[in-house]
Design an enzyme around this catalytic site. Sequence first.
Site, PDB file in Angstrom:
ATOM      1  N   GLU A  19       1.667   5.590   0.797  1.00 27.84           N
ATOM      2  CA  GLU A  19       1.694   6.131   2.146  1.00 27.84           C
ATOM      3  C   GLU A  19       2.547   5.231   3.041  1.00 27.84           C
ATOM      4  O   GLU A  19       3.724   5.483   3.224  1.00 27.84           O
ATOM      5  CB  GLU A  19       0.264   6.285   2.689  1.00 27.84           C
ATOM      6  N   ASP A  49      -2.615   5.900  14.673  1.00 25.49           N
ATOM      7  CA  ASP A  49      -3.044   4.538  14.352  1.00 25.49           C
ATOM      8  C   ASP A  49      -2.350   3.545  15.284  1.00 25.49           C
ATOM      9  O   ASP A  49      -2.980   2.626  15.824  1.00 25.49           O
ATOM     10  CB  ASP A  49      -2.702   4.190  12.897  1.00 25.49           C
ATOM     11  N   GLU A  51      -9.990   0.713   6.379  1.00 32.60           N
ATOM     12  CA  GLU A  51      -9.748   2.062   6.872  1.00 32.60           C
ATOM     13  C   GLU A  51     -11.050   2.757   7.273  1.00 32.60           C
ATOM     14  O   GLU A  51     -11.111   3.470   8.259  1.00 32.60           O
ATOM     15  CB  GLU A  51      -9.065   2.877   5.768  1.00 32.60           C
TER      16      GLU A  51
HETATM   17  C1  RAM Z   1      -4.209   9.151   6.816  1.00 34.56           C
HETATM   18  C2  RAM Z   1      -3.578   7.909   7.316  1.00 34.56           C
HETATM   19  C3  RAM Z   1      -3.767   7.578   8.757  1.00 34.56           C
HETATM   20  C4  RAM Z   1      -4.327   8.679   9.566  1.00 34.56           C
HETATM   21  C5  RAM Z   1      -3.963  10.038   9.058  1.00 34.56           C
HETATM   22  C6  RAM Z   1      -4.542  11.160   9.846  1.00 34.56           C
HETATM   23  O1  RAM Z   1      -3.578   9.583   5.664  1.00 34.56           O
HETATM   24  O2  RAM Z   1      -3.934   6.828   6.500  1.00 34.56           O
HETATM   25  O3  RAM Z   1      -4.496   6.415   8.981  1.00 34.56           O
HETATM   26  O4  RAM Z   1      -3.829   8.521  10.861  1.00 34.56           O
HETATM   27  O5  RAM Z   1      -4.254  10.211   7.719  1.00 34.56           O
END
Ligand code: RAM
Length: 906
Positions: A485, A492, A756
């Site tokens: 990613e 963020d 996360e």
């Molecule tokens: C995830 C990402 C991110 C978030 C989006 C909506 O894949 O890691 O942190 O902002 O989705």
Amino acid sequence: MNKTTRSIIFIIFILFTRKNYAQISVDNLLTENLTNPIGIDQKIPRFSWQINTSERNILQNAYEIIVKQNNRVVWNSGKVYSDSSLFVTYKGMPIEADKKYTWKVRIWDNKLKSTNWSNEAYFQTGLLSYTNWKAQWIQPAERSVGDRSVPLFRKKFSISKKIKQATMFITSHGMYEAFINGNRVGDAWLTPGWTSYNKRIQYQAYDVTSLLNKGSNVVGSMLGSGWYHSVLAWNYKGDIYGKDYSLLLQINITYQDGSKDYIITDKSWKTNTSEIEYSEIYNGEITDIRRRKKGWNISAYDDSDWSKVKDTSYPKDILVATINESVAQHEIFRPIKIFKTSSGDQVIDFGQNLVGWVRFKVSGGNSGDTVILSHAEVLDKQGNFYTDNLRTAKAEDIYILNGKSVEETFHPHFTWHGFRYVKIKGYPGEIKRENFEAVALYSNMPSTGTFVTSDTLINQLQHNIQWGQKGNFLDVPTDCPQRDERLGWTGDAQVFFRTASFNRNVYNFFNKWLGDIAADQKPNGLVPDVIPDVLGGNGGSSGWADAAAIIPWNMYITYGDRNILAKQYASMKSLVSYMTASSKNYLWNNGRNFGDWLFFSPFDDKDGQSAVTDKYLIAQCFFAHSTQLLVNTAAVLGKKEDVKFYSDLLLKIKTAFLNEYMTPTGRLVSGTQTAYVLALEFDMLPDSLRLQAANRLVENIKKYRNHITTGFLGTPYIMDVLTKFGRTDVAYQLLFQKTYPSWLYPITKGATTIWERWDGVKPNGTFENPEMNSFNHYAYGAVGDWMYRTIGGIDTYSDAPGYKHAQIKPDVKGHFNSADTRLMTGYGLIKSAWKKSADSLCLNIQIPANTIADLYIPISNKTKEKDIVENNNLLSQDKTIKIIGKENEYFEIQVGSGNYQFKLLY
Ligand code: RAM
């Protein structure tokens, strides 16, 4: 008076005046917020400086700047009566391309004393216009599609005269590393950085004067896939921007005799393959040392069997000079443990989840032996190497050895990994601590903030926030640094901005990224969810797209630069039009939305504990918030009609909110923490209903037994709202909470970065869904802003942004014995340190010159006003201190620059 007496008097006079002047000096000179930048493209650069003094109440009354080019004065500002010391605009002769300018400044203070001239600073201009590029884009003549090997380029040339100055300008499709006569050019990594390549590509400039010789020279470059070619995001193919690996390089040489020469990429260059046979960001690199072109970047090397390059006509008018600090190498970690896991893997623990790569030494083995380094952030419950959360990213660096006994040092070049643990396979001989090191890579943003308390867990939280920032600020603000990613997720970045700006000077970093927001924003105002946009234009999500308004506004507040608002104004306006068009009767209830992403939601939720907030309630709050910021911006920029227009719009948005999402008694349709937090923070409720909403928020927190349940959007504001409504006591309950969900829970599980999810590692030691379980995701680290602003109490007023008028209001009520908070502002250091003992409180405050601060001294019923004033000699020391008043728990004074120490009964 004889001669000797006269000279003695003169010397005494000099000493005396020197001493006086020496108390105030001007330093930390910045051009476009950079120290001695090379290659800036601003035709009207702006200058900043700091006034260094320990004297009290020093303000700037006037300044004088002299700018020279080659000893010729191109601007003498004369004495300008102004208190501006940040972003002062150049007003001299036209700035020319590829020239070095020096400048110095002196100031007069409010006591009408002038300082000595500062030391000279310099800035060197870039090419200013694409027409100054003489170089051609070149690329290997043949290269198959999907080939991820790293090509080499080289050019031999000779120099016969003495060089005065030589500058290399360079960029590429792919990531470059350049060399002159075997030496690496510069210490930047991952260059040319990531922008929306089809619209703007950055080039860098390096002073290469000392790398060139009289006689024969060679310039060379390697090109890795980088962001241009690597597979980005899930399910996408690589080569998003194009299939070509192209290089554009130009060395402008000025000789001592004034004549000029240009070494440029053109058809005369040669190309070959390198030892790096595969390079991708997510997957890592494969290097076969046996294929090395030994000495390829020195002039003695015979390149007669190398191929000719092809020159191409890619556009140059999209080239822009770099405005942010490049990615550089920073901390080096040595293994803290080398061990074998129960599944038999040989693993090194570096003790910190970091972003960068491993540099190691190796010798021997047999030709063809393969050493594989795999990277992981965590070990699983059984202590085994765990990579499921990297998804498809291989995160592996592979080295095929040549079997020679000479020791060599390796590291990858055009990739990076997020890791604490490294698994090593195939290493010849013993894995020794001294042969391995982990190198942290991140954008070279100056560190500005520190926050240290008497509580080790909170200090670890601050450490984790800092490392979340380091690991995800590699040229663009990314969500995470390890899995497939690593994208510039707008939401963020937006939620973390304020915290980021306390920790480091992120002005240039975000200034560049905002340029890409504006570039990738759609004509209808939709802001893609990731910037640079590699998700095919998907976006507009509430709380994410709003980065286009929230970040410029916060930049203005933090750094006091009005230009940032002027520059982003069209983008902000267009965002608000997009939201207006997406709504019906001013109610936004359709379209893409992530809601309060990753809010608390227990696995087996039988009785509805999940903290689900209606997505469109959230959308309406952000619609209002961005509109409010647009109104504020229009006011700063003096756009009266816009102020009126958007204020009317704002009223309609708020009315629609109340009609749709609130009952007449003030209950919101979603009774979550996030719903009340956003409604209060963004001022959605009538005055009469605000307090009861704050009470509902507190009740909700109590219902969850003092746990936070917010996701990405509620988290940055919850503490702030509690403090605003006088419930900092509840905020502390959340801050010190150790069980899930909370900020300290991950720390009890050994986290060294921000996770996360609140439950990246579950209480029973197992992992959450590996599809989305990053251990380095800074969003929840947004609490850092509140810690600086509440415990340290350092803030700035929005009508005197950039800490020109600061507020220092430390909260000493948490379970801390002490807290030491420092912030290097544009004007200089603000320090707010306090220490409690049995019955007293010591405060140690520092305020920089050319600013004032409202200082709130915490008092209790033991404190006597006269103690503050008399025992601390406040008024006798300085008659200019203004007593503003007394609030419940504070005694308020206004101070100017200086150090202030207080000891009071508390
Ligand atoms: C995830 C990402 C991110 C978030 C989006 C909506 O894949 O890691 O942190 O902002 O989705």
